[in-house]
Motif scaffolding. Structure first.
Motif, PDB file in Angstrom:
ATOM      1  N   ASP A 119      32.287  33.792  34.145  1.00 53.63           N
ATOM      2  CA  ASP A 119      31.388  33.770  35.299  1.00 53.63           C
ATOM      3  C   ASP A 119      30.026  34.247  34.803  1.00 53.63           C
ATOM      4  O   ASP A 119      29.803  35.449  34.682  1.00 53.63           O
ATOM      5  CB  ASP A 119      31.896  34.713  36.398  1.00 53.63           C
ATOM      6  N   LYS A 120      29.152  33.308  34.518  1.00 59.43           N
ATOM      7  CA  LYS A 120      27.859  33.724  33.961  1.00 59.43           C
ATOM      8  C   LYS A 120      26.689  33.059  34.671  1.00 59.43           C
ATOM      9  O   LYS A 120      25.609  32.950  34.122  1.00 59.43           O
ATOM     10  CB  LYS A 120      27.814  33.487  32.452  1.00 59.43           C
ATOM     11  N   ASP A 121      26.919  32.614  35.910  1.00 57.84           N
ATOM     12  CA  ASP A 121      25.836  32.001  36.670  1.00 57.84           C
ATOM     13  C   ASP A 121      25.083  33.000  37.532  1.00 57.84           C
ATOM     14  O   ASP A 121      24.120  32.641  38.198  1.00 57.84           O
ATOM     15  CB  ASP A 121      26.384  30.864  37.535  1.00 57.84           C
ATOM     16  N   GLU A 122      25.529  34.277  37.517  1.00 57.36           N
ATOM     17  CA  GLU A 122      24.824  35.328  38.258  1.00 57.36           C
ATOM     18  C   GLU A 122      23.808  35.988  37.321  1.00 57.36           C
ATOM     19  O   GLU A 122      24.078  36.153  36.132  1.00 57.36           O
ATOM     20  CB  GLU A 122      25.828  36.382  38.764  1.00 57.36           C
ATOM     21  N   ARG A 123      22.648  36.350  37.877  1.00 53.25           N
ATOM     22  CA  ARG A 123      21.653  37.045  37.047  1.00 53.25           C
ATOM     23  C   ARG A 123      21.946  38.518  36.942  1.00 53.25           C
ATOM     24  O   ARG A 123      21.359  39.212  36.116  1.00 53.25           O
ATOM     25  CB  ARG A 123      20.248  36.835  37.624  1.00 53.25           C
ATOM     26  N   SER A 124      22.805  39.028  37.822  1.00 57.30           N
ATOM     27  CA  SER A 124      23.200  40.425  37.788  1.00 57.30           C
ATOM     28  C   SER A 124      24.531  40.548  37.064  1.00 57.30           C
ATOM     29  O   SER A 124      25.403  39.694  37.221  1.00 57.30           O
ATOM     30  CB  SER A 124      23.345  40.939  39.219  1.00 57.30           C
ATOM     31  N   LEU A 125      24.657  41.585  36.272  1.00 58.17           N
ATOM     32  CA  LEU A 125      25.949  41.842  35.615  1.00 58.17           C
ATOM     33  C   LEU A 125      26.732  42.930  36.349  1.00 58.17           C
ATOM     34  O   LEU A 125      27.638  43.547  35.793  1.00 58.17           O
ATOM     35  CB  LEU A 125      25.756  42.174  34.141  1.00 58.17           C
ATOM     36  N   ALA A 126      26.395  43.144  37.630  1.00 57.03           N
ATOM     37  CA  ALA A 126      27.182  44.046  38.490  1.00 57.03           C
ATOM     38  C   ALA A 126      28.620  43.510  38.542  1.00 57.03           C
ATOM     39  O   ALA A 126      28.853  42.326  38.304  1.00 57.03           O
ATOM     40  CB  ALA A 126      26.575  44.101  39.884  1.00 57.03           C
ATOM     41  N   PRO A 127      29.581  44.368  38.881  1.00 56.64           N
ATOM     42  CA  PRO A 127      30.979  43.934  38.876  1.00 56.64           C
ATOM     43  C   PRO A 127      31.263  42.781  39.845  1.00 56.64           C
ATOM     44  O   PRO A 127      30.549  42.578  40.832  1.00 56.64           O
ATOM     45  CB  PRO A 127      31.740  45.182  39.331  1.00 56.64           C
ATOM     46  N   VAL A 128      32.311  42.022  39.538  1.00 56.15           N
ATOM     47  CA  VAL A 128      32.883  41.046  40.470  1.00 56.15           C
ATOM     48  C   VAL A 128      34.117  41.694  41.099  1.00 56.15           C
ATOM     49  O   VAL A 128      34.970  42.234  40.395  1.00 56.15           O
ATOM     50  CB  VAL A 128      33.277  39.736  39.747  1.00 56.15           C
ATOM     51  N   VAL A 129      34.174  41.659  42.429  1.00 59.90           N
ATOM     52  CA  VAL A 129      35.327  42.168  43.180  1.00 59.90           C
ATOM     53  C   VAL A 129      36.187  40.968  43.567  1.00 59.90           C
ATOM     54  O   VAL A 129      35.678  40.022  44.174  1.00 59.90           O
ATOM     55  CB  VAL A 129      34.858  42.919  44.443  1.00 59.90           C
ATOM     56  N   SER A 130      37.466  40.998  43.211  1.00 61.94           N
ATOM     57  CA  SER A 130      38.385  39.901  43.522  1.00 61.94           C
ATOM     58  C   SER A 130      39.486  40.396  44.464  1.00 61.94           C
ATOM     59  O   SER A 130      40.151  41.400  44.191  1.00 61.94           O
ATOM     60  CB  SER A 130      38.983  39.382  42.203  1.00 61.94           C
ATOM     61  N   LEU A 131      39.670  39.686  45.586  1.00 58.32           N
ATOM     62  CA  LEU A 131      40.696  40.027  46.584  1.00 58.32           C
ATOM     63  C   LEU A 131      41.620  38.824  46.742  1.00 58.32           C
ATOM     64  O   LEU A 131      41.142  37.705  46.933  1.00 58.32           O
ATOM     65  CB  LEU A 131      40.030  40.345  47.930  1.00 58.32           C
ATOM     66  N   SER A 132      42.918  39.059  46.641  1.00 56.56           N
ATOM     67  CA  SER A 132      43.895  37.969  46.715  1.00 56.56           C
ATOM     68  C   SER A 132      44.693  38.047  48.013  1.00 56.56           C
ATOM     69  O   SER A 132      45.101  39.130  48.433  1.00 56.56           O
ATOM     70  CB  SER A 132      44.851  38.031  45.521  1.00 56.56           C
ATOM     71  N   ILE A 133      44.930  36.875  48.618  1.00 55.14           N
ATOM     72  CA  ILE A 133      45.670  36.771  49.872  1.00 55.14           C
ATOM     73  C   ILE A 133      46.591  35.555  49.782  1.00 55.14           C
ATOM     74  O   ILE A 133      46.150  34.483  49.360  1.00 55.14           O
ATOM     75  CB  ILE A 133      44.696  36.592  51.062  1.00 55.14           C
ATOM     76  N   GLY A 134      47.849  35.725  50.170  1.00 49.70           N
ATOM     77  CA  GLY A 134      48.771  34.586  50.220  1.00 49.70           C
ATOM     78  C   GLY A 134      49.686  34.539  49.012  1.00 49.70           C
ATOM     79  O   GLY A 134      50.181  35.574  48.548  1.00 49.70           O
ATOM     80  N   ASP A 135      49.908  33.316  48.486  1.00 49.14           N
ATOM     81  CA  ASP A 135      50.843  33.159  47.364  1.00 49.14           C
ATOM     82  C   ASP A 135      50.425  33.989  46.150  1.00 49.14           C
ATOM     83  O   ASP A 135      49.227  34.112  45.841  1.00 49.14           O
ATOM     84  CB  ASP A 135      50.912  31.686  46.935  1.00 49.14           C
ATOM     85  N   THR A 136      51.403  34.499  45.451  1.00 48.69           N
ATOM     86  CA  THR A 136      51.197  35.156  44.157  1.00 48.69           C
ATOM     87  C   THR A 136      50.692  34.122  43.153  1.00 48.69           C
ATOM     88  O   THR A 136      51.038  32.944  43.238  1.00 48.69           O
ATOM     89  CB  THR A 136      52.543  35.737  43.678  1.00 48.69           C
ATOM     90  N   CYS A 137      49.843  34.551  42.202  1.00 50.05           N
ATOM     91  CA  CYS A 137      49.437  33.656  41.127  1.00 50.05           C
ATOM     92  C   CYS A 137      49.638  34.341  39.785  1.00 50.05           C
ATOM     93  O   CYS A 137      49.827  35.558  39.710  1.00 50.05           O
ATOM     94  CB  CYS A 137      47.971  33.239  41.266  1.00 50.05           C
TER      95      CYS A 137
END
Ligand code: MD5
Ligand code: FE
Length: 204
Positions: A119-137
């Protein structure tokens, strides 16, 4: 659990109520105009994942103000920024002044996958927060050098939080498969939703 420097997995972080409310919000965001679509790649391919964006609209490989249908991108709500700050504070012990202004909501049906990418299309290198809902992956967390090994496969379940910051922010990662039918029954969801919150580093 810190899986790698800056990469923190918090299983079961979202309550059942929070998961239900996020799912309701995603269903609303998915509606047209500026709704959920399959992203067309410059090489002619189409992503199997379906995506709706808030705040800024992602097209390969940049962010813009309008969605594919020409409608203005949906706003990024203040309550979602608050949730993002709580997520970073949970993972790191402090929120670091996190101010996310982009959400990418990805929907995976039983066949959808996401290849290894950075993921390198953001100009900020602040963290990415990922939240998962539904089926396990199966989430494949790789290295910062290339798409290949070493990687580690981690199962992400409904309600899990993952924060990618520091050295892990630019690691290659992907979703080689989901496990259909594993969503908690209380959601009434077939498939998997993943919300990522990001800082654009673009001017408001
Ligand atoms: C997903 N989405 O499960 C994942 C979760 C995307 C995407 O990959 O780009 O929409 S985000 C995982 C992520 C973000 C930033 C860095 C790292 C992983 N990482 O360093 O592994 O739909
Ligand atoms: Fe990604």
């Amino acid at each position: 659990a810190e899986v790698a420097p800056g990469a923190v997995h918090v299983p079961g972080w979202l309550t059942a109520d929070e998961q239900r409310r996020l799912l309701d919000a995603c269903r609303e965001w998915a509606r047209s105009p500026a709704g959920m679509r399959q992203t067309r790649l410059p090489g002619g391919g189409v992503m199997s994942v379906r995506t709706v964006c808030l705040g800024w609209h992602w097209v390969p490989y940049r962010y813009q103000r309008t969605a594919d249908d020409g409608a203005p991108v949906k706003p990024f709500p203040a309550w979602l920024a608050d949730l993002g700050r709580r997520a970073v504070a949970t993972a790191y012990g402090h929120d670091g002044g996190y101010r996310p202004d982009i959400a990418l909501v990805n929907f995976y049906d039983a066949e959808a996958r996401m290849g290894q990418h950075q993921d390198k299309d953001e100009r900020s290198l602040a963290p990415v927060v990922s939240l998962s809902i539904g089926d396990t992956c199966v989430f494949r967390f790789g290295n910062t050098r290339d798409r290949g090994r070493p990687w580690s496969d981690v199962q992400l379940e409904s309600g899990d939080l993952f924060v990618f910051g520091g050295e892990s922010r630019l690691a290659y990662h992907g979703v080689p498969k989901t496990l259909p039918g594993t969503a908690p029954p209380f959601l009434g969801l077939r498939g998997r939703l993943n919300l990522t919150l990001r800082e654009s580093g673009l001017s408001p």
